[in-house]
Design a protein around this motif. Structure first.
Motif, PDB file in Angstrom:
ATOM      1  N   PHE A  16      33.923 -17.271   6.274  1.00 50.60           N
ATOM      2  CA  PHE A  16      35.151 -18.023   6.530  1.00 50.60           C
ATOM      3  C   PHE A  16      35.270 -18.363   8.011  1.00 50.60           C
ATOM      4  N   SER A  17      35.088 -17.387   8.866  1.00 52.93           N
ATOM      5  CA  SER A  17      35.252 -17.592  10.305  1.00 52.93           C
ATOM      6  C   SER A  17      34.186 -18.539  10.850  1.00 52.93           C
ATOM      7  N   LEU A  18      32.956 -18.388  10.350  1.00 52.09           N
ATOM      8  CA  LEU A  18      31.868 -19.239  10.825  1.00 52.09           C
ATOM      9  C   LEU A  18      32.111 -20.706  10.492  1.00 52.09           C
ATOM     10  N   LEU A  19      32.425 -20.990   9.228  1.00 52.49           N
ATOM     11  CA  LEU A  19      32.618 -22.388   8.836  1.00 52.49           C
ATOM     12  C   LEU A  19      33.936 -22.953   9.352  1.00 52.49           C
ATOM     13  N   CYS A  20      34.958 -22.118   9.481  1.00 50.85           N
ATOM     14  CA  CYS A  20      36.208 -22.595  10.063  1.00 50.85           C
ATOM     15  C   CYS A  20      35.968 -23.020  11.517  1.00 50.85           C
TER      16      CYS A  20
END
Length: 430
Positions: A16-20
């Motif tokens: 989630f954090s990477l793609l966000c």
């Protein structure tokens, strides 16, 4: 199942954090790539050099950017290969993300001071960042989960990434007019810092899985040549098939991407309007992806394996291009692109990634990085120039050629399905 819950949750947060963080940057990058002003993308000296030789650099923005992106990938691949060969996982994983954070802080300064040529440099860097950061993520997931767990959890992990990909464009849409482009980069830095925390937390479960399966420890340096990944892709039929899937998959996407860029240049000449447009498109793609990941992916992989996950998106793309060749309408172009990207993210990508849980660590980290970076950008480079030539004959010619590329994707998928059946369900690393 209960024992897998903590690593699943940390993996969800990680993706989630990477793609966000990436999707906060992507609309800005795409707006720069769609710009018709060469001065907004390239250094003044480059523009003047091209003008002195009788051609406008603004007519070749994407072609030049994709060419330099490929060069950057080729130059960085041996560096990455050396890093994973000489240092254990606990060292090279954080180093990769710390490097990207440092780069973003540098770009923050560059954008604040409006340094000429920043657009092109940022476009290339974001492409490199996306490829390497996501490749490292999935390689690490293959250390944390075995084949059975991957088929159960990769759909959900992908859904976590998709939610991040939905939130990222939304943040850009809301914040770009309030804080400006430069400060958006700091938002992405914060998400990458969360990725670092997740890497530290997941290290325990990666070591535990390796002990249970008697795998070679990722806490020791892998060794071998920095170019071993290239040799593995060239000689291993399975890895070669995965490389072909990547090449043709990029091809169908690149042809559509260039058609879309032409539309954006006409209707959204302002960078902020273009950024909002791309963020809306990304939102539609990710909403469909999330729906499939939550409701279909896990069931399909567990019940039928990787074959339908690879073949369904490939046949859908082939049908989409066939319809576009008959009637190249702008709305149909948009719908085909949404189906293409959603099928890749929700089915084809998880299907391919489960295969990497069954190969050795050199294939998992070195060869996979070659496929996901060099082969990916080689496809970009090849098809962006092919599109430039095909565009001379109109949209119909582009889509007829796309049918041939999509047929190549179907063939490559069938090849990978055949080769992966030769692997044991839980192959031990060596």
């Amino acid at each position: 199942m209960l024992g897998a819950t903590p690593p699943l949750l940390w993996s969800l947060l990680y993706f989630f954090s990477l793609l966000c963080g990436y999707y906060v940057l992507r609309p800005v990058r795409d707006a720069m790539g769609a710009s018709s002003s060469a001065q907004a993308v390239f250094p003044v000296a480059w523009v003047d050099w091209a003008a002195a030789r009788g051609f406008a650099l603004g007519d070749y923005v994407l072609q030049v950017l994709f060419s330099f992106t490929f060069v950057a990938m080729v130059l960085l691949q041996p560096v990455y290969g050396a890093l994973v060969a000489r240092y254990p996982r606990r060292v090279f994983l954080p180093v990769v993300y710390l490097f990207f954070i440092a780069c973003l802080l540098g770009f923050h300064w560059i954008f604040q001071h409006e340094v000429p040529g920043r657009g092109g440099l940022f476009f290339i860097w974001v492409a490199v960042f996306n490829m390497f950061a996501v490749t490292v993520f999935w390689s690490f997931m293959a250390d944390v989960f075995d084949d059975t767990q991957a088929k159960s959890f990769y759909g959900y992990i992908g859904a976590g990434g998709t939610i991040g990909a939905l939130v990222g464009p939304l943040l850009t849409t809301i914040l770009v007019g309030r804080i400006g482009v430069a400060n958006l980069l700091l938002v992405s830095v914060a998400f990458l810092a969360v990725c670092l925390l997740c890497i530290l937390k997941l290290g325990h479960w990666a070591r535990r899985r390796e002990r249970m399966h008697h795998d070679a420890s990722g806490e020791r340096a892998m060794g071998g040549s920095m170019l071993a990944g290239l040799r593995r892709v060239a000689t291993d039929p399975l890895l070669r098939g995965l490389a072909l899937i990547m090449f043709f998959g990029v091809g169908v996407g690149t042809l559509l991407y260039n058609e879309q860029a032409a539309i954006v240049r006409t209707f959204y000449p302002d960078a902020r309007d273009a950024a909002r447009y791309y963020s809306i498109i990304d939102g539609a793609v990710n909403a469909l992806t999330l729906l499939v990941q939550v409701l279909v992916t896990r069931w399909l992989l567990r019940r039928h394996g990787v074959a339908p996950a690879l073949l369904i998106p490939a046949f859908a793309i082939l049908c989409g291009y066939a319809l576009l060749a008959l009637s190249p309408m702008p709305l149909l172009v948009a719908l085909t692109q949404i189906a293409t990207r959603a099928g890749e993210f929700s089915l084809a990508k998880p299907g391919r990634e489960t295969i990497y849980t069954r190969v050795d660590r050199e294939a998992r980290y070195k060869a996979k990085a070659v496929v996901d970076t060099v082969v990916y950008r080689a496809g970009d480079l090849s098809f962006v120039w092919l599109h430039k030539w095909l565009a001379l004959f109109g949209s119909r010619a582009v889509f007829i050629a796309g049918m041939g590329v999509a047929a190549g994707l179907v063939f490559a998928a069938a090849s990978v399905i055949r080769e992966q059946r030769k692997l044991p369900s839980s192959r031990r690393s060596s």
